[in-house]
Design a protein around this motif. Structure first.
Motif, PDB file in Angstrom:
ATOM      1  N   THR A  10       0.668  -1.147  -0.203  1.00 55.61           N
ATOM      2  CA  THR A  10       0.245   0.301   0.026  1.00 55.61           C
ATOM      3  C   THR A  10       1.155   1.709  -0.184  1.00 55.61           C
ATOM      4  O   THR A  10       0.486   2.375  -1.268  1.00 55.61           O
ATOM      5  N   THR A  11       1.848   0.867   0.968  1.00 58.91           N
ATOM      6  CA  THR A  11       2.888   2.309   0.972  1.00 58.91           C
ATOM      7  C   THR A  11       3.471   3.173  -0.045  1.00 58.91           C
ATOM      8  O   THR A  11       3.865   3.518  -0.288  1.00 58.91           O
ATOM      9  N   ALA A  12       3.713   1.849  -0.940  1.00 61.00           N
ATOM     10  CA  ALA A  12       4.617   1.451  -3.120  1.00 61.00           C
ATOM     11  C   ALA A  12       3.812   2.380  -3.307  1.00 61.00           C
ATOM     12  O   ALA A  12       4.793   2.567  -4.173  1.00 61.00           O
ATOM     13  N   GLY A  13       2.691   2.426  -3.642  1.00 56.19           N
ATOM     14  CA  GLY A  13       1.851   3.462  -4.356  1.00 56.19           C
ATOM     15  C   GLY A  13       1.549   2.289  -5.537  1.00 56.19           C
ATOM     16  O   GLY A  13       1.708   1.864  -6.632  1.00 56.19           O
ATOM     17  N   GLN A  14       2.775   3.025  -6.378  1.00 58.03           N
ATOM     18  CA  GLN A  14       3.502   2.527  -7.827  1.00 58.03           C
ATOM     19  C   GLN A  14       4.474   1.640  -8.123  1.00 58.03           C
ATOM     20  O   GLN A  14       4.410   1.533  -8.741  1.00 58.03           O
ATOM     21  N   ALA A  15       4.944   0.861  -6.780  1.00 54.28           N
ATOM     22  CA  ALA A  15       5.839  -0.389  -6.875  1.00 54.28           C
ATOM     23  C   ALA A  15       5.588  -1.174  -7.938  1.00 54.28           C
ATOM     24  O   ALA A  15       4.561  -1.421  -8.452  1.00 54.28           O
ATOM     25  N   ALA A  16       6.612  -1.478  -8.621  1.00 55.72           N
ATOM     26  CA  ALA A  16       6.458  -2.403  -9.941  1.00 55.72           C
ATOM     27  C   ALA A  16       5.789  -3.370  -9.621  1.00 55.72           C
ATOM     28  O   ALA A  16       6.153  -4.064  -8.426  1.00 55.72           O
ATOM     29  N   GLU A  17       4.889  -4.365 -10.308  1.00 58.57           N
ATOM     30  CA  GLU A  17       4.733  -5.880  -9.732  1.00 58.57           C
ATOM     31  C   GLU A  17       5.125  -7.097 -10.913  1.00 58.57           C
ATOM     32  O   GLU A  17       5.199  -6.737 -12.161  1.00 58.57           O
ATOM     33  N   LEU A  18       5.221  -8.012 -10.667  1.00 59.20           N
ATOM     34  CA  LEU A  18       6.009  -9.099 -11.078  1.00 59.20           C
ATOM     35  C   LEU A  18       4.613  -9.848 -10.953  1.00 59.20           C
ATOM     36  O   LEU A  18       4.346 -10.327 -10.078  1.00 59.20           O
ATOM     37  N   VAL A  19       4.462 -10.842 -12.181  1.00 60.94           N
ATOM     38  CA  VAL A  19       3.633 -12.192 -11.949  1.00 60.94           C
ATOM     39  C   VAL A  19       4.212 -12.814 -12.623  1.00 60.94           C
ATOM     40  O   VAL A  19       4.831 -13.891 -12.897  1.00 60.94           O
ATOM     41  N   LEU A  20       3.600 -14.046 -11.970  1.00 59.14           N
ATOM     42  CA  LEU A  20       3.971 -15.586 -11.208  1.00 59.14           C
ATOM     43  C   LEU A  20       2.841 -16.576 -11.952  1.00 59.14           C
ATOM     44  O   LEU A  20       1.452 -16.739 -11.234  1.00 59.14           O
ATOM     45  N   ALA A  21       3.445 -17.086 -13.181  1.00 64.03           N
ATOM     46  CA  ALA A  21       2.044 -17.671 -13.689  1.00 64.03           C
ATOM     47  C   ALA A  21       2.948 -19.294 -14.195  1.00 64.03           C
ATOM     48  O   ALA A  21       3.480 -19.020 -14.222  1.00 64.03           O
ATOM     49  N   GLY A  22       1.811 -19.970 -14.604  1.00 62.50           N
ATOM     50  CA  GLY A  22       1.659 -21.183 -15.267  1.00 62.50           C
ATOM     51  C   GLY A  22       1.786 -22.467 -14.497  1.00 62.50           C
ATOM     52  O   GLY A  22       0.700 -22.688 -14.199  1.00 62.50           O
ATOM     53  N   ASP A  23       2.685 -23.168 -14.934  1.00 60.34           N
ATOM     54  CA  ASP A  23       2.240 -24.650 -14.260  1.00 60.34           C
ATOM     55  C   ASP A  23       2.710 -24.812 -12.485  1.00 60.34           C
ATOM     56  O   ASP A  23       3.051 -25.357 -11.950  1.00 60.34           O
ATOM     57  N   LEU A  24       1.619 -23.822 -12.121  1.00 59.23           N
ATOM     58  CA  LEU A  24       2.229 -23.121 -10.459  1.00 59.23           C
ATOM     59  C   LEU A  24       0.589 -23.575  -9.832  1.00 59.23           C
ATOM     60  O   LEU A  24      -0.126 -23.036  -9.951  1.00 59.23           O
ATOM     61  N   ASP A  25       0.774 -24.192  -8.129  1.00 61.18           N
ATOM     62  CA  ASP A  25      -0.468 -24.900  -7.549  1.00 61.18           C
ATOM     63  C   ASP A  25      -0.890 -23.132  -7.060  1.00 61.18           C
ATOM     64  O   ASP A  25      -2.357 -22.474  -6.728  1.00 61.18           O
ATOM     65  N   ASN A  26       0.133 -21.784  -6.885  1.00 63.15           N
ATOM     66  CA  ASN A  26      -0.074 -20.342  -6.297  1.00 63.15           C
ATOM     67  C   ASN A  26       0.279 -19.760  -7.246  1.00 63.15           C
ATOM     68  O   ASN A  26       1.681 -19.249  -6.535  1.00 63.15           O
ATOM     69  N   PRO A  27       0.045 -19.317  -8.035  1.00 69.00           N
ATOM     70  CA  PRO A  27       0.574 -17.978  -9.781  1.00 69.00           C
ATOM     71  C   PRO A  27      -0.281 -16.965  -8.240  1.00 69.00           C
ATOM     72  O   PRO A  27      -1.020 -17.277  -6.800  1.00 69.00           O
ATOM     73  N   ALA A  28       1.103 -16.066  -8.077  1.00 66.52           N
ATOM     74  CA  ALA A  28       1.187 -14.744  -7.701  1.00 66.52           C
ATOM     75  C   ALA A  28       1.562 -13.480  -7.944  1.00 66.52           C
ATOM     76  O   ALA A  28       2.337 -13.539  -9.450  1.00 66.52           O
ATOM     77  N   ARG A  29       0.919 -12.230  -8.103  1.00 67.92           N
ATOM     78  CA  ARG A  29       1.321 -11.772  -7.961  1.00 67.92           C
ATOM     79  C   ARG A  29       2.192 -10.436  -6.584  1.00 67.92           C
ATOM     80  O   ARG A  29       1.986 -10.432  -5.502  1.00 67.92           O
ATOM     81  N   LEU A  30       3.844 -10.251  -7.367  1.00 68.57           N
ATOM     82  CA  LEU A  30       4.362  -9.550  -6.577  1.00 68.57           C
ATOM     83  C   LEU A  30       5.316  -8.612  -6.546  1.00 68.57           C
ATOM     84  O   LEU A  30       5.765  -7.761  -7.566  1.00 68.57           O
ATOM     85  N   THR A  31       5.595  -7.728  -5.481  1.00 69.53           N
ATOM     86  CA  THR A  31       6.385  -6.650  -5.638  1.00 69.53           C
ATOM     87  C   THR A  31       7.983  -6.806  -5.164  1.00 69.53           C
ATOM     88  O   THR A  31       8.058  -7.752  -4.009  1.00 69.53           O
ATOM     89  N   VAL A  32       8.312  -5.265  -5.233  1.00 69.96           N
ATOM     90  CA  VAL A  32       9.691  -6.033  -4.651  1.00 69.96           C
ATOM     91  C   VAL A  32       9.417  -5.828  -3.145  1.00 69.96           C
ATOM     92  O   VAL A  32      10.543  -6.542  -2.334  1.00 69.96           O
ATOM     93  N   PRO A  33       8.308  -5.289  -2.322  1.00 67.52           N
ATOM     94  CA  PRO A  33       8.603  -4.753  -0.911  1.00 67.52           C
ATOM     95  C   PRO A  33       7.929  -6.976  -0.553  1.00 67.52           C
ATOM     96  O   PRO A  33       8.389  -7.382   0.414  1.00 67.52           O
ATOM     97  N   ASP A  34       7.650  -7.815  -1.547  1.00 63.30           N
ATOM     98  CA  ASP A  34       7.077  -8.815  -1.701  1.00 63.30           C
ATOM     99  C   ASP A  34       8.710  -9.796  -1.799  1.00 63.30           C
ATOM    100  O   ASP A  34       8.606 -10.285  -0.187  1.00 63.30           O
ATOM    101  N   LEU A  35       9.624  -9.558  -2.245  1.00 60.14           N
ATOM    102  CA  LEU A  35       9.958 -10.518  -2.394  1.00 60.14           C
ATOM    103  C   LEU A  35      11.698  -9.931  -0.471  1.00 60.14           C
ATOM    104  O   LEU A  35      11.865 -11.008  -0.788  1.00 60.14           O
ATOM    105  N   LEU A  36      11.465  -9.316  -0.525  1.00 58.30           N
ATOM    106  CA  LEU A  36      12.077  -8.944   1.093  1.00 58.30           C
ATOM    107  C   LEU A  36      11.404 -10.487   1.934  1.00 58.30           C
ATOM    108  O   LEU A  36      12.293 -10.550   3.060  1.00 58.30           O
ATOM    109  N   GLY A  37      10.467 -10.975   2.030  1.00 61.40           N
ATOM    110  CA  GLY A  37      10.142 -11.568   2.765  1.00 61.40           C
ATOM    111  C   GLY A  37      10.952 -13.231   2.393  1.00 61.40           C
ATOM    112  O   GLY A  37      10.730 -14.268   3.643  1.00 61.40           O
ATOM    113  N   TRP A  38      11.251 -13.359   1.302  1.00 64.39           N
ATOM    114  CA  TRP A  38      12.481 -14.264   1.698  1.00 64.39           C
ATOM    115  C   TRP A  38      14.165 -14.091   2.088  1.00 64.39           C
ATOM    116  O   TRP A  38      14.021 -12.973   2.242  1.00 64.39           O
TER     117      TRP A  38
END
Length: 160
Positions: A10-38
């Motif tokens: 929410t704070t990032a506002g216009q943060a770029a997003e990447l889409v994980l898709a294809g042969d996945l059980d849990n496709p997702a949309r991730l931002t850079v702040p999301d990637l900090l969780g790993w």
């Protein structure tokens, strides 16, 4: 998604997003702040750029393998070699594409430390989007800036 991830998005506002898709059980949309969780890894790299010679950079970010494993690739875990038929296509906002095999990043096979970088030379990539980093590559052609999509494909059939 944890509350801190939701707040960061929410704070990032216009943060770029990447889409994980294809042969996945849990496709997702991730931002850079999301990637900090790993877990974050650091890579100091030197690679040849066709237009500007040798580049030296520092990147941090999670391993591509870790992020994709959380998305649940649909290979059969009881059949170790089933993973080997999976391909990973990465596309940047500028249209640049790269293709990797699952075996390259899998710890049981190539174990390449491929990153989804969240920083470049200690500068956050929140607005620009994450970058694909292949520290083992001599040439920088597979370094994809501003990743917008990662597609995992297990349906690839080499012959017929």
């Amino acid at each position: 998604m944890s509350q801190s991830f939701a707040a960061a998005r929410t704070t990032a506002g216009q943060a770029a997003e990447l889409v994980l898709a294809g042969d996945l059980d849990n496709p997702a949309r991730l931002t850079v702040p999301d990637l900090l969780g790993w877990p974050q890894h650091r890579a100091e790299v030197a690679f040849e750029c066709a237009t500007s010679g040798i580049q030296y950079h520092r990147f941090t970010g999670p391993l591509l393998h870790d992020v994709l494993m959380d998305a649940g690739p649909v290979f059969d875990p009881a059949r170790r070699k089933d993973r080997l038929r999976f391909l990973i296509a990465v596309r940047g906002t500028d249209g640049h594409h790269a293709l990797l095999s699952w075996a390259e990043i899998d710890p049981d096979f190539g174990r390449a430390p491929v990153l989804l970088a969240v920083t470049l030379d200690d500068t956050g990539l929140d607005l620009a989007g994450s970058q694909l980093v292949l520290p083992q590559d001599r040439c920088g052609a597979r370094y994809i800036s501003g990743i917008e999509a990662i597609h995992v494909d297990g349906g690839y059939r080499a012959w017929g």
